[in-house]
Motif scaffolding. Structure first.
Motif, PDB file in Angstrom:
ATOM      1  N   ILE A   1       0.862  -1.182   0.000  1.00  0.00           N
ATOM      2  CA  ILE A   1       0.000   0.000   0.000  1.00  0.00           C
ATOM      3  C   ILE A   1       0.899   1.233   0.000  1.00  0.00           C
ATOM      4  CG2 ILE A   1      -1.904   1.185   1.130  1.00  0.00           C
ATOM      5  CD1 ILE A   1      -2.564  -1.638   0.139  1.00  0.00           C
ATOM      6  N   TYR A   2       0.924   1.945  -1.130  1.00  0.00           N
ATOM      7  CA  TYR A   2       1.863   3.058  -1.290  1.00  0.00           C
ATOM      8  C   TYR A   2       1.239   4.386  -0.874  1.00  0.00           C
ATOM      9  CZ  TYR A   2       5.267   0.055  -3.538  1.00  0.00           C
ATOM     10  OH  TYR A   2       6.184  -0.936  -3.787  1.00  0.00           O
ATOM     11  N   THR A   3       0.801   4.453   0.369  1.00  0.00           N
ATOM     12  CA  THR A   3       0.372   5.735   0.917  1.00  0.00           C
ATOM     13  C   THR A   3       1.575   6.443   1.535  1.00  0.00           C
ATOM     14  OG1 THR A   3      -0.241   4.656   2.999  1.00  0.00           O
ATOM     15  CG2 THR A   3      -1.974   4.956   1.355  1.00  0.00           C
ATOM     16  N   GLN A   4       1.456   7.758   1.711  1.00  0.00           N
ATOM     17  CA  GLN A   4       2.571   8.557   2.212  1.00  0.00           C
ATOM     18  C   GLN A   4       2.903   8.189   3.646  1.00  0.00           C
ATOM     19  OE1 GLN A   4       3.747  11.036  -0.028  1.00  0.00           O
ATOM     20  NE2 GLN A   4       5.529  11.260   1.276  1.00  0.00           N
ATOM     21  N   GLY A   5       4.204   8.018   3.929  1.00  0.00           N
ATOM     22  CA  GLY A   5       4.658   7.760   5.288  1.00  0.00           C
ATOM     23  C   GLY A   5       4.841   9.050   6.063  1.00  0.00           C
ATOM     24  N   ILE A   6       5.089   8.921   7.365  1.00  0.00           N
ATOM     25  CA  ILE A   6       5.239  10.077   8.240  1.00  0.00           C
ATOM     26  C   ILE A   6       6.554  10.793   7.954  1.00  0.00           C
ATOM     27  CG2 ILE A   6       5.414  10.825  10.647  1.00  0.00           C
ATOM     28  CD1 ILE A   6       3.749   8.396  11.407  1.00  0.00           C
ATOM     29  N   GLN A   7       6.513  12.113   7.886  1.00  0.00           N
ATOM     30  CA  GLN A   7       7.721  12.915   7.703  1.00  0.00           C
ATOM     31  C   GLN A   7       8.380  13.116   9.058  1.00  0.00           C
ATOM     32  OE1 GLN A   7       7.112  16.575   5.600  1.00  0.00           O
ATOM     33  NE2 GLN A   7       9.216  17.289   5.861  1.00  0.00           N
ATOM     34  N   THR A   8       9.597  12.569   9.215  1.00  0.00           N
ATOM     35  CA  THR A   8      10.296  12.587  10.497  1.00  0.00           C
ATOM     36  C   THR A   8      11.607  13.342  10.346  1.00  0.00           C
ATOM     37  OG1 THR A   8       9.352  10.413  11.008  1.00  0.00           O
ATOM     38  CG2 THR A   8      11.213  11.152  12.353  1.00  0.00           C
ATOM     39  N   ALA A   9      11.866  14.265  11.272  1.00  0.00           N
ATOM     40  CA  ALA A   9      13.105  15.026  11.247  1.00  0.00           C
ATOM     41  C   ALA A   9      14.290  14.112  11.528  1.00  0.00           C
ATOM     42  CB  ALA A   9      13.059  16.154  12.267  1.00  0.00           C
ATOM     43  N   SER A  10      15.418  14.400  10.859  1.00  0.00           N
ATOM     44  CA  SER A  10      16.626  13.594  11.011  1.00  0.00           C
ATOM     45  C   SER A  10      17.821  14.508  11.256  1.00  0.00           C
ATOM     46  CB  SER A  10      16.861  12.747   9.753  1.00  0.00           C
ATOM     47  OG  SER A  10      18.097  12.073   9.814  1.00  0.00           O
ATOM     48  N   ASP A  11      18.782  14.018  12.051  1.00  0.00           N
ATOM     49  CA  ASP A  11      20.019  14.765  12.262  1.00  0.00           C
ATOM     50  C   ASP A  11      20.961  14.660  11.067  1.00  0.00           C
ATOM     51  OD1 ASP A  11      19.196  15.491  14.823  1.00  0.00           O
ATOM     52  OD2 ASP A  11      20.065  13.705  15.751  1.00  0.00           O
ATOM     53  N   ASN A  12      20.646  13.756  10.155  1.00  0.00           N
ATOM     54  CA  ASN A  12      21.457  13.565   8.955  1.00  0.00           C
ATOM     55  C   ASN A  12      21.122  14.654   7.939  1.00  0.00           C
ATOM     56  OD1 ASN A  12      22.888  12.646   6.751  1.00  0.00           O
ATOM     57  ND2 ASN A  12      21.580  10.860   6.399  1.00  0.00           N
ATOM     58  N   LYS A  13      22.114  15.493   7.621  1.00  0.00           N
ATOM     59  CA  LYS A  13      21.876  16.587   6.682  1.00  0.00           C
ATOM     60  C   LYS A  13      21.681  16.102   5.251  1.00  0.00           C
ATOM     61  CE  LYS A  13      24.467  19.987   9.390  1.00  0.00           C
ATOM     62  NZ  LYS A  13      25.597  20.957   9.383  1.00  0.00           N
ATOM     63  N   SER A  14      22.042  14.857   4.980  1.00  0.00           N
ATOM     64  CA  SER A  14      21.881  14.308   3.630  1.00  0.00           C
ATOM     65  C   SER A  14      20.598  13.492   3.495  1.00  0.00           C
ATOM     66  CB  SER A  14      23.090  13.426   3.273  1.00  0.00           C
ATOM     67  OG  SER A  14      24.279  14.169   3.342  1.00  0.00           O
ATOM     68  N   ALA A  15      19.800  13.437   4.565  1.00  0.00           N
ATOM     69  CA  ALA A  15      18.542  12.696   4.503  1.00  0.00           C
ATOM     70  C   ALA A  15      17.550  13.460   3.638  1.00  0.00           C
ATOM     71  CB  ALA A  15      17.974  12.492   5.904  1.00  0.00           C
ATOM     72  N   LEU A  16      16.820  12.721   2.795  1.00  0.00           N
ATOM     73  CA  LEU A  16      15.868  13.332   1.878  1.00  0.00           C
ATOM     74  C   LEU A  16      14.511  12.647   2.017  1.00  0.00           C
ATOM     75  CD1 LEU A  16      18.089  13.639  -1.330  1.00  0.00           C
ATOM     76  CD2 LEU A  16      17.753  15.334   0.485  1.00  0.00           C
ATOM     77  N   TYR A  17      13.470  13.466   2.006  1.00  0.00           N
ATOM     78  CA  TYR A  17      12.092  12.980   2.137  1.00  0.00           C
ATOM     79  C   TYR A  17      11.325  13.310   0.861  1.00  0.00           C
ATOM     80  CZ  TYR A  17       7.193  12.993   3.725  1.00  0.00           C
ATOM     81  OH  TYR A  17       5.844  12.786   3.843  1.00  0.00           O
ATOM     82  N   ILE A  18      10.628  12.309   0.321  1.00  0.00           N
ATOM     83  CA  ILE A  18       9.820  12.525  -0.885  1.00  0.00           C
ATOM     84  C   ILE A  18       8.379  12.799  -0.487  1.00  0.00           C
ATOM     85  CG2 ILE A  18       8.976  11.535  -3.040  1.00  0.00           C
ATOM     86  CD1 ILE A  18      11.391   9.745  -3.113  1.00  0.00           C
ATOM     87  N   ASN A  19       7.878  13.948  -0.911  1.00  0.00           N
ATOM     88  CA  ASN A  19       6.461  14.250  -0.748  1.00  0.00           C
ATOM     89  C   ASN A  19       5.802  14.096  -2.110  1.00  0.00           C
ATOM     90  OD1 ASN A  19       3.968  15.086   0.124  1.00  0.00           O
ATOM     91  ND2 ASN A  19       4.481  17.256   0.162  1.00  0.00           N
ATOM     92  N   GLY A  20       5.178  12.944  -2.332  1.00  0.00           N
ATOM     93  CA  GLY A  20       4.589  12.642  -3.632  1.00  0.00           C
ATOM     94  C   GLY A  20       4.743  11.171  -3.954  1.00  0.00           C
ATOM     95  N   GLN A  21       4.627  10.837  -5.234  1.00  0.00           N
ATOM     96  CA  GLN A  21       4.618   9.444  -5.665  1.00  0.00           C
ATOM     97  C   GLN A  21       5.957   8.981  -6.244  1.00  0.00           C
ATOM     98  OE1 GLN A  21       1.323   8.819  -8.346  1.00  0.00           O
ATOM     99  NE2 GLN A  21      -0.143   9.842  -6.992  1.00  0.00           N
ATOM    100  N   GLY A  22       6.993   9.783  -6.118  1.00  0.00           N
ATOM    101  CA  GLY A  22       8.272   9.457  -6.720  1.00  0.00           C
ATOM    102  C   GLY A  22       9.072   8.418  -5.944  1.00  0.00           C
ATOM    103  N   PHE A  23      10.100   7.883  -6.616  1.00  0.00           N
ATOM    104  CA  PHE A  23      11.043   6.933  -6.025  1.00  0.00           C
ATOM    105  C   PHE A  23      12.459   7.396  -6.359  1.00  0.00           C
ATOM    106  CE2 PHE A  23       7.197   4.517  -6.454  1.00  0.00           C
ATOM    107  CZ  PHE A  23       7.194   3.607  -5.390  1.00  0.00           C
ATOM    108  N   PHE A  24      13.371   7.241  -5.388  1.00  0.00           N
ATOM    109  CA  PHE A  24      14.782   7.458  -5.674  1.00  0.00           C
ATOM    110  C   PHE A  24      15.307   6.294  -6.513  1.00  0.00           C
ATOM    111  CE2 PHE A  24      14.287   9.510  -1.417  1.00  0.00           C
ATOM    112  CZ  PHE A  24      14.555  10.809  -1.814  1.00  0.00           C
TER     113      PHE A  24
END
Length: 272
Positions: A79-102
């Motif tokens: 089920i590809y619903t949006q997951g929770i956006q969680t803050a990270s101490d990693n400056k290289s962490a990236l969050y996708i808001n939408g239907q895209g994939f890395f």
């Protein structure tokens, strides 16, 4: 009577798969970018006991008598619903808001796709800094190339735009674009993606070919947020309810086997 034994056994086997799926969801409740899975069932063949015919008095009996032969697992879908956006101490962490994939390049030189954006910087064979996932696989840009930094760039001063554009801070304090952007891909049917472990997905005939958001018309483009990761979309309360339902269904099928066995025992003892 043997028919009921095999039918109930198929139900127990199917519910066991359902419990296995639920257990996997609960085990990955804290896995970055994980998508919850559900078990889909379908009926097995039906056996016709009586065709359309007439009664003893000549009245038409328009319906047939068919009995089902159990169930089987049809598929296990994500089920590809949006997951929770969680803050990270990693400056290289990236969050996708939408239907895209890395997109990342695997050890076998094939391209894999993921929603896990917990990235970091590593050194490649030439000693250059390259963006990788937690397993050291290179993250790709829109041209299918690894995202690398110039020698003068420091990893702590790298920024990612909402469109994935990579920039770094120069010694004089100004920011310069590297000319690369983190690629995001969409699929016509993401449920059809093949799971490969380590949060990696690969293209299949059912998923359709990857469509790059940067150069494909008609797509609603995703956005990227730096310093955040996507938590799993597993709802623990729902999974516990589903587990109770699956367990009760398993118990009912077990009871059907016990009842069938008791009726067979009674039939065997009639001649005594």
């Amino acid at each position: 009577m043997m028919r009921s034994l095999w039918t109930a056994a198929s139900g127990m086997k199917g519910q066991q798969t359902s419990v296995d799926t639920i257990a996997n969801n609960l085990a990955n409740v804290n896995t970055t970018g994980y998508k919850t899975q559900t078990t889909q069932f379908k009926t097995l063949l039906y056996q016709t006991l009586q065709e359309e015919t007439t009664t003893a008095t000549g009245d038409v009996k328009p319906t047939t008598a068919q009995v089902g032969l159990g169930t089987r697992v049809a598929s296990i879908n994500s089920i590809y619903t949006q997951g929770i956006q969680t803050a990270s101490d990693n400056k290289s962490a990236l969050y996708i808001n939408g239907q895209g994939f890395f997109a990342v390049r695997g050890a076998d030189n094939k391209t894999y796709y993921t929603r896990n954006g917990d990235f970091g910087w590593s050194l490649d064979a030439n000693g250059r800094r390259v963006l990788t996932n937690s397993d050291g696989l290179e993250v790709l840009d829109n041209g299918g190339n690894p995202i690398r930094l110039p020698d003068e760039a420091g990893t702590d001063a790298v920024t990612f735009g909402t469109d994935g554009a990579v920039a770094y801070r120069r010694p004089d304090g100004t920011y310069t674009q590297t000319g690369q952007s983190v690629a995001l891909y969409q699929f016509a049917n993401p449920v059809g993606l093949e799971k490969n472990g380590s949060n990696l997905l690969s293209v299949s005939n059912n998923s359709g070919q990857p469509r790059n958001e940067a150069n494909t018309n008609g797509l609603i483009r995703s956005t990227i947020a730096q310093g955040y990761i996507e938590g799993s979309n597993v709802n623990v309360a729902d999974e516990m309810v589903n587990m109770i339902i699956a367990q009760r269904a398993y118990e009912m099928n077990s009871k059907a086997i016990t009842t069938s066995d008791s009726m067979l025992d009674t039939a065997n003892n009639l001649k005594r």
